[in-house]
Design a protein around this motif. Sequence first.
Motif, mmCIF file in Angstrom:
data_model
loop_
_atom_site.group_PDB
_atom_site.id
_atom_site.type_symbol
_atom_site.label_atom_id
_atom_site.label_comp_id
_atom_site.label_asym_id
_atom_site.label_seq_id
_atom_site.Cartn_x
_atom_site.Cartn_y
_atom_site.Cartn_z
ATOM 1 N N UNK A 121 1.002 -0.899 -0.156
ATOM 2 C CA UNK A 121 -0.063 -0.029 -0.253
ATOM 3 C C UNK A 121 1.115 1.197 -0.049
ATOM 4 N N UNK A 122 0.384 2.143 -0.294
ATOM 5 C CA UNK A 122 1.248 3.479 -0.793
ATOM 6 C C UNK A 122 0.982 4.096 1.126
ATOM 7 N N UNK A 123 2.405 5.160 1.156
ATOM 8 C CA UNK A 123 2.827 5.302 1.898
ATOM 9 C C UNK A 123 2.711 7.195 2.265
ATOM 10 N N UNK A 124 1.865 7.322 2.550
ATOM 11 C CA UNK A 124 1.661 8.689 2.355
ATOM 12 C C UNK A 124 2.528 9.835 3.119
ATOM 13 N N UNK A 129 1.111 7.869 6.709
ATOM 14 C CA UNK A 129 0.236 6.511 7.335
ATOM 15 C C UNK A 129 -0.057 6.423 5.567
ATOM 16 N N UNK A 130 -0.685 5.047 5.803
ATOM 17 C CA UNK A 130 -1.062 3.966 4.887
ATOM 18 C C UNK A 130 -1.792 5.379 3.807
ATOM 19 N N UNK A 131 -1.638 4.926 2.903
ATOM 20 C CA UNK A 131 -2.834 5.626 2.114
ATOM 21 C C UNK A 131 -4.570 5.930 1.857
ATOM 22 N N UNK A 132 -4.335 5.194 2.160
ATOM 23 C CA UNK A 132 -6.129 4.957 2.376
ATOM 24 C C UNK A 132 -6.862 4.542 3.524
ATOM 25 N N UNK A 133 -5.768 4.935 4.721
ATOM 26 C CA UNK A 133 -6.445 5.128 5.935
ATOM 27 C C UNK A 133 -7.015 5.706 6.358
ATOM 28 N N UNK A 134 -8.052 5.929 7.255
ATOM 29 C CA UNK A 134 -8.736 7.184 7.444
ATOM 30 C C UNK A 134 -7.739 9.055 7.913
ATOM 31 N N UNK A 135 -8.170 9.813 8.071
ATOM 32 C CA UNK A 135 -7.841 11.080 7.883
ATOM 33 C C UNK A 135 -7.000 11.234 9.538
ATOM 34 N N UNK A 136 -7.230 10.957 10.390
ATOM 35 C CA UNK A 136 -7.410 10.820 11.677
ATOM 36 C C UNK A 136 -6.913 9.927 12.351
ATOM 37 N N UNK A 137 -7.044 8.826 11.614
ATOM 38 C CA UNK A 137 -6.285 7.632 12.220
ATOM 39 C C UNK A 137 -5.005 6.599 13.048
#
Lengths: 344, 109
Positions: free
Chosen positions: B1-4, B23-31
Motif C-alpha cells: 500500500x502507498x505510504x503518504x 500513514x498508509x494512503x487508504x487509512x482514515x485521516x485521523x486514524x
Amino acid sequence: MPPRIPISSCQSQLLRNCLDHAPSFSLSASPALASPLQSLAAPTPQCSRSFSTTPARPATRLRRRFLEWLDNKGAKYRTPRGPRGTNYVTRPVKTGDIYDDKMPFPNNTLFRSEPVLSDRARELIWTSVMKEGMPLKAVSAQFHVDMRRVAAVVRMKEIEKKWTRENKPMAAPYAAAVEAMLPRANLSSGENRFEPINDIHIHSYTMQQLFVPTSESREFTREDAAKAFGDYILPPDAKMRIPELVQLEKNRAAGMEPEQARAAFIKSAAQSEAAFATNQRARMQAEEERTTRVRAGRFEFRFEEVNADDTGSTGRSRKAVGWRYGVPFYDRKRGQVKIPTSVE
Amino acid sequence: MVVKIRLARFGRTNSPFYNIVVAHARTARNSRPLEVIGTYDPIPKKDLYDNLGKLHKDIKLDMTRAKYWIGCGAQPTDTMWRLLSMVGILEPKHRPAAAVSKTAQATKS
C-alpha cells in the motif's frame, strides 16, 4: 400601653405641662418640634387625635450607661474621621489606626485595599534599576518589594516614559484620582515594610512527620532534610527568590562591616542575574539554531527541528510532538478551568 | 500500500491544527498513523512585542525522519510537498501557472 385620654379632655395646657416635665431628649433637643408646641398653646378646644400624657420614663440604666460611655470611651465616635471616612462603632479605632486609609469606599466596608506603590516610589525603583544599574534583587531587598513587582514596575515605567516621548495622551488625572483614594507606600525610611520578599512555597510533602535515623556525628542540614522528604524536594535555600540574602546575614553575623557586606551582596546578586541572562540568551540562541526561517509570500514559515522519537515506548509520552492519539481532551469539558495562563 | 506524508486535521472548529503524519494512503485521516513527524499550525501568529505586524506560521518537523520516509518512497501530498520543498528536502513542484506565464513571455519575445 399607656392610658389614653378621651378627646373631650384633651386640654392643651395639660398637654404642655406634661411635655414640659418630660425629660425627653428628642423632644427638648429638636427645635423642629417647637413650633407644633407653640401652636398647641393656642386655644384649641377640640383635638382630633388622642395624645398620650404619660410622662416619659426617667432614663433607664442602659441609657445612663450609654451617655456615660459617650462622654468617655465613645467620644471618638462623635465625629467622622477625615473628609471621606466614616466612624462606625463596629470598626475598632486605635491610636495610629493602620486601617484608617485602607477603605477607599467608606460605605463598602468589605473592601480593604492593601497599600499600593505611589508614583514617587515607582519612580524611585525605576531610577535605581535603570539609572543606577542596581540588580533587581538588590533593589527588591532594599525596598522590601517583591522582585516580580520590581520588574513589573520597571517595565511599566519604561512604557510610560516611551509614551511621554511619543506624546501619547495619558490618563494622568485618572491615575492621580485612583492613587489618592488608595493607601500608598512611598518606600521612605521609617515606613512599614511593603511586603515579604523571600517567602517560599511549602510543598505538601514537607508537611509530613518523618522519623529519619541518622548518626549523631553527622550534621543534618536543610539539604538533607529536603532529600529525606522526597527525591525532587528542594531545600529552602534553593527555593527562595533571593538566596543571596542568606549569605548577607551570615556575613553580618560573622562580624563583617555592614557596608562591606552590602557591597558583597550586591555583587553576588549582580553575578547571579548576569548568569541568568546568559542562560536565557543561550536558550534563545539554541532555539534560533533549531529553527529555519523561510520567507514565502505573505508569511514567514518557521520550521523547528523536533525529534519524532519523543513518543516514548508506549507512544503516549507527553513530550511527543503533535496532537496525541487515544487520549481524551478535556478542553471542552464542563468544569475545567479555561482561563489562559499567558497573555500574548 | 502507498505510504503518504500528509496532514491530519486536529484542533477545533475555526482553529485548525495539523499533525504531519506518515500513514498508509487508504487509512482514515485521523486514524493512528505510522508515525507523527511534526505539526503545522496554519494560523498566522504575531511575534510578541513586535509592532511591525509581520506574521509567521509555526511548523515543527523531524527533518531526519522526513528525509528517511521520502527515501522509502513515501509520497507527500501537495501541501506537504510545498512545506518540504521550503526546507530543501524536495525540489519545488512544477507550478502550471508559472509555466504558462513563462511560455506566454516566450511567445511574446
